[in-house]
Design a protein around this motif. Structure first.
Motif, PDB file in Angstrom:
ATOM      1  N   VAL A 206     -18.143  16.264 -74.253  1.00  0.00           N
ATOM      2  CA  VAL A 206     -17.484  15.030 -73.868  1.00  0.00           C
ATOM      3  C   VAL A 206     -16.502  14.711 -75.020  1.00  0.00           C
ATOM      4  CG1 VAL A 206     -17.067  12.525 -73.034  1.00  0.00           C
ATOM      5  CG2 VAL A 206     -18.959  14.014 -72.152  1.00  0.00           C
ATOM      6  N   PRO A 207     -15.160  14.562 -74.712  1.00  0.00           N
ATOM      7  CA  PRO A 207     -14.466  14.376 -76.064  1.00  0.00           C
ATOM      8  C   PRO A 207     -14.819  12.993 -76.638  1.00  0.00           C
ATOM      9  CG  PRO A 207     -13.046  14.416 -74.052  1.00  0.00           C
ATOM     10  CD  PRO A 207     -14.545  14.790 -73.733  1.00  0.00           C
ATOM     11  N   ILE A 208     -14.658  12.909 -78.020  1.00  0.00           N
ATOM     12  CA  ILE A 208     -14.814  11.628 -78.599  1.00  0.00           C
ATOM     13  C   ILE A 208     -13.664  10.688 -78.749  1.00  0.00           C
ATOM     14  CG2 ILE A 208     -16.691  12.228 -79.726  1.00  0.00           C
ATOM     15  CD1 ILE A 208     -14.937  12.804 -82.206  1.00  0.00           C
ATOM     16  N   SER A 209     -12.465  11.526 -78.538  1.00  0.00           N
ATOM     17  CA  SER A 209     -11.001  11.055 -78.467  1.00  0.00           C
ATOM     18  C   SER A 209     -10.076  11.751 -77.574  1.00  0.00           C
ATOM     19  CB  SER A 209     -10.446  10.968 -79.836  1.00  0.00           C
ATOM     20  OG  SER A 209     -10.049  12.063 -80.285  1.00  0.00           O
ATOM     21  N   LYS A 210      -8.992  11.214 -77.350  1.00  0.00           N
ATOM     22  CA  LYS A 210      -7.883  11.891 -76.364  1.00  0.00           C
ATOM     23  C   LYS A 210      -7.461  13.172 -77.444  1.00  0.00           C
ATOM     24  CE  LYS A 210      -6.451   7.695 -73.978  1.00  0.00           C
ATOM     25  NZ  LYS A 210      -5.105   7.025 -73.415  1.00  0.00           N
ATOM     26  N   THR A 211      -7.375  13.149 -78.449  1.00  0.00           N
ATOM     27  CA  THR A 211      -6.917  14.282 -79.214  1.00  0.00           C
ATOM     28  C   THR A 211      -7.889  15.324 -79.448  1.00  0.00           C
ATOM     29  OG1 THR A 211      -7.262  13.317 -81.493  1.00  0.00           O
ATOM     30  CG2 THR A 211      -5.097  12.808 -80.055  1.00  0.00           C
ATOM     31  N   SER A 212      -9.197  14.994 -79.142  1.00  0.00           N
ATOM     32  CA  SER A 212     -10.388  16.132 -79.642  1.00  0.00           C
ATOM     33  C   SER A 212     -10.822  16.733 -78.176  1.00  0.00           C
ATOM     34  CB  SER A 212     -11.502  15.311 -80.163  1.00  0.00           C
ATOM     35  OG  SER A 212     -12.181  14.536 -79.068  1.00  0.00           O
ATOM     36  N   ASN A 213      -9.988  16.718 -77.073  1.00  0.00           N
ATOM     37  CA  ASN A 213     -10.723  17.469 -75.936  1.00  0.00           C
ATOM     38  C   ASN A 213     -10.467  19.124 -76.048  1.00  0.00           C
ATOM     39  OD1 ASN A 213     -11.811  17.891 -73.461  1.00  0.00           O
ATOM     40  ND2 ASN A 213      -9.918  16.751 -72.240  1.00  0.00           N
ATOM     41  N   PHE A 214     -11.205  19.647 -76.574  1.00  0.00           N
ATOM     42  CA  PHE A 214     -11.192  21.124 -76.695  1.00  0.00           C
ATOM     43  C   PHE A 214     -12.198  21.688 -75.781  1.00  0.00           C
ATOM     44  CE2 PHE A 214     -12.738  25.369 -78.247  1.00  0.00           C
ATOM     45  CZ  PHE A 214     -11.560  25.880 -77.974  1.00  0.00           C
ATOM     46  N   THR A 215     -12.177  22.154 -74.719  1.00  0.00           N
ATOM     47  CA  THR A 215     -13.182  22.610 -73.939  1.00  0.00           C
ATOM     48  C   THR A 215     -12.716  24.135 -73.099  1.00  0.00           C
ATOM     49  OG1 THR A 215     -12.153  21.498 -71.975  1.00  0.00           O
ATOM     50  CG2 THR A 215     -14.122  20.428 -73.255  1.00  0.00           C
ATOM     51  N   ALA A 216     -11.751  24.775 -73.860  1.00  0.00           N
ATOM     52  CA  ALA A 216     -11.115  25.877 -73.371  1.00  0.00           C
ATOM     53  C   ALA A 216     -11.779  27.085 -73.541  1.00  0.00           C
ATOM     54  CB  ALA A 216      -9.579  25.971 -73.493  1.00  0.00           C
ATOM     55  N   TYR A 217     -13.162  27.264 -73.340  1.00  0.00           N
ATOM     56  CA  TYR A 217     -13.706  28.283 -73.507  1.00  0.00           C
ATOM     57  C   TYR A 217     -13.645  29.345 -72.411  1.00  0.00           C
ATOM     58  CZ  TYR A 217     -16.206  25.361 -76.746  1.00  0.00           C
ATOM     59  OH  TYR A 217     -16.336  24.372 -77.889  1.00  0.00           O
ATOM     60  N   HIS A 218     -13.158  28.938 -71.349  1.00  0.00           N
ATOM     61  CA  HIS A 218     -12.747  29.496 -70.221  1.00  0.00           C
ATOM     62  C   HIS A 218     -11.688  28.719 -69.437  1.00  0.00           C
ATOM     63  CE1 HIS A 218     -15.740  27.713 -67.509  1.00  0.00           C
ATOM     64  NE2 HIS A 218     -16.511  27.739 -68.526  1.00  0.00           N
ATOM     65  N   SER A 219     -11.388  29.573 -68.384  1.00  0.00           N
ATOM     66  CA  SER A 219     -10.137  28.815 -67.778  1.00  0.00           C
ATOM     67  C   SER A 219     -10.264  27.759 -66.716  1.00  0.00           C
ATOM     68  CB  SER A 219      -9.286  30.003 -66.947  1.00  0.00           C
ATOM     69  OG  SER A 219     -10.013  30.664 -66.144  1.00  0.00           O
ATOM     70  N   VAL A 220     -11.814  27.433 -66.439  1.00  0.00           N
ATOM     71  CA  VAL A 220     -12.120  26.447 -65.659  1.00  0.00           C
ATOM     72  C   VAL A 220     -12.531  25.320 -66.582  1.00  0.00           C
ATOM     73  CG1 VAL A 220     -13.989  26.015 -63.936  1.00  0.00           C
ATOM     74  CG2 VAL A 220     -12.887  28.308 -64.196  1.00  0.00           C
ATOM     75  N   ALA A 221     -12.017  24.070 -66.089  1.00  0.00           N
ATOM     76  CA  ALA A 221     -12.319  22.991 -66.795  1.00  0.00           C
ATOM     77  C   ALA A 221     -13.424  22.413 -66.659  1.00  0.00           C
ATOM     78  CB  ALA A 221     -10.971  21.918 -66.581  1.00  0.00           C
ATOM     79  N   PHE A 222     -14.017  21.611 -67.673  1.00  0.00           N
ATOM     80  CA  PHE A 222     -15.391  20.768 -67.639  1.00  0.00           C
ATOM     81  C   PHE A 222     -14.927  19.762 -67.695  1.00  0.00           C
ATOM     82  CE2 PHE A 222     -19.832  19.909 -68.203  1.00  0.00           C
ATOM     83  CZ  PHE A 222     -20.620  20.815 -67.491  1.00  0.00           C
ATOM     84  N   GLU A 223     -15.046  18.777 -66.628  1.00  0.00           N
ATOM     85  CA  GLU A 223     -14.472  17.484 -66.905  1.00  0.00           C
ATOM     86  C   GLU A 223     -15.547  16.365 -66.570  1.00  0.00           C
ATOM     87  OE1 GLU A 223     -11.018  17.728 -64.645  1.00  0.00           O
ATOM     88  OE2 GLU A 223      -9.874  18.466 -66.451  1.00  0.00           O
ATOM     89  N   ASP A 224     -15.145  15.262 -66.334  1.00  0.00           N
ATOM     90  CA  ASP A 224     -16.006  14.007 -65.966  1.00  0.00           C
ATOM     91  C   ASP A 224     -17.151  14.354 -64.782  1.00  0.00           C
ATOM     92  OD1 ASP A 224     -14.921  12.725 -67.941  1.00  0.00           O
ATOM     93  OD2 ASP A 224     -13.762  11.438 -66.490  1.00  0.00           O
ATOM     94  N   ALA A 225     -16.473  15.051 -63.604  1.00  0.00           N
ATOM     95  CA  ALA A 225     -17.526  15.332 -62.541  1.00  0.00           C
ATOM     96  C   ALA A 225     -18.520  16.352 -62.793  1.00  0.00           C
ATOM     97  CB  ALA A 225     -16.558  15.786 -61.322  1.00  0.00           C
TER      98      ALA A 225
END
Length: 289
Positions: A206-225
């Protein structure tokens, strides 16, 4: 998702000494768990029937547990097919991976030529060599893809990087012999886990700030849900008698998701950041049940 907390998690335990036979991860990985391995291992059983690691990454915990002979079987999985192909290639034919890697010099022009190569045009050993080469020579060892799933990390500046670490490759191949390797969603990967088994979850944080949201390990996003579904999977596994450990960033969102299990805060050195002044110790949580 009501749950009754079991017992209070103590403050950070003393670190256990590392085994001299420890198999170290082959790949550099943003958020890799090498620094947290002793703390994670203390929260896992000394004897495990089947060990599951559904967000494989560099597989630091898998290799450490295997070095100590703490599981009978293992399931190593990730949604990143190229990553799992690396482990499959090393497991099946490490000699061919080594031979292919030795054909890759540390050179800027070669790097971009290899990066531009479609991995689907290569055989398994060549695909693994391409992945390892880009990992060892790309900027900060990052793995990042664009929306099309194409690797887009730029060339890194190193002094004589060790592209082909043959002894480590062979040790990793030995460790992977007893592992089942899957390209799979985390929930599906451990759906057969039962009492006597153990799971370690290391999701995109989970990103600690809006500018630290690095989750691009593959093309499918891993988000809140997805984080919510992971928390529900975590709790369901514990209800089935499975020992589960999870790491994530220390944020209000993660503490809310796992509050019934009393997360432990740990400071971890994180050297990878595009801004040098933001590198250093960051707060993470370990949750176990």
């Amino acid at each position: 998702m009501p749950r009754t907390a079991k017992t209070s998690t103590p403050a950070r335990p003393p670190r256990a000494p590392r085994s001299p036979n420890l198999v170290r991860p082959l790949l550099k990985w943003a958020g890799g768990k090498s620094r947290l391995v002793p703390d994670i291992l203390q929260r896992l059983p000394s004897e495990i029937e089947t060990y599951y690691e559904p967000f494989a990454g560099s597989a630091a915990v898998f290799f450490a547990l295997g070095s100590e002979g703490r599981f009978k079987r293992a399931v190593l999985s990730d949604q990143n097919r190229e990553l799992i192909d690396v482990y499959k290639a090393i497991k099946r034919d490490v000699a061919s991976v080594i031979a292919a890697l030795k054909e890759h010099p540390y050179d800027r022009e070669v790097f971009y030529r290899v990066r531009a190569t479609d991995p689907r045009s290569l055989d398994l050993a060549e695909r693994a060599a391409r992945f390892i080469y880009l990992n060892k020579t790309g900027f900060n060892g990052l793995y990042r893809v664009n929306r099309s799933g194409a690797f887009n990390v730029p060339f890194g500046r190193y002094t004589n990087p060790k592209i082909c670490d043959e002894p480590r490759l062979r040790r990793c191949a030995e460790a992977l012999k007893g592992a089942r390797l899957l390209v799979s969603d985390f929930e599906h990967a451990c759906q057969e886990a039962k009492g006597g088994d153990a799971v370690y979850f290391d999701p995109p944080y989970v990103p600690i700030s809006k500018t630290s949201n690095f989750t691009a390990y593959h093309s499918v996003a891993f988000e809140d849900a997805e984080h919510q579904r992971l928390a529900e999977t975590f709790a369901a596994l514990i209800d089935r008698g499975v020992r589960v450990v999870l790491s994530n960033s220390d944020t209000p969102a993660t503490r809310k998701l796992y509050k019934a299990f009393k997360p432990t805060r740990i400071l971890v050195a994180r050297p990878i950041n595009s801004k040098s002044h933001m590198r250093g110790d960051v707060g993470e949580i370990l949750v176990s049940g």
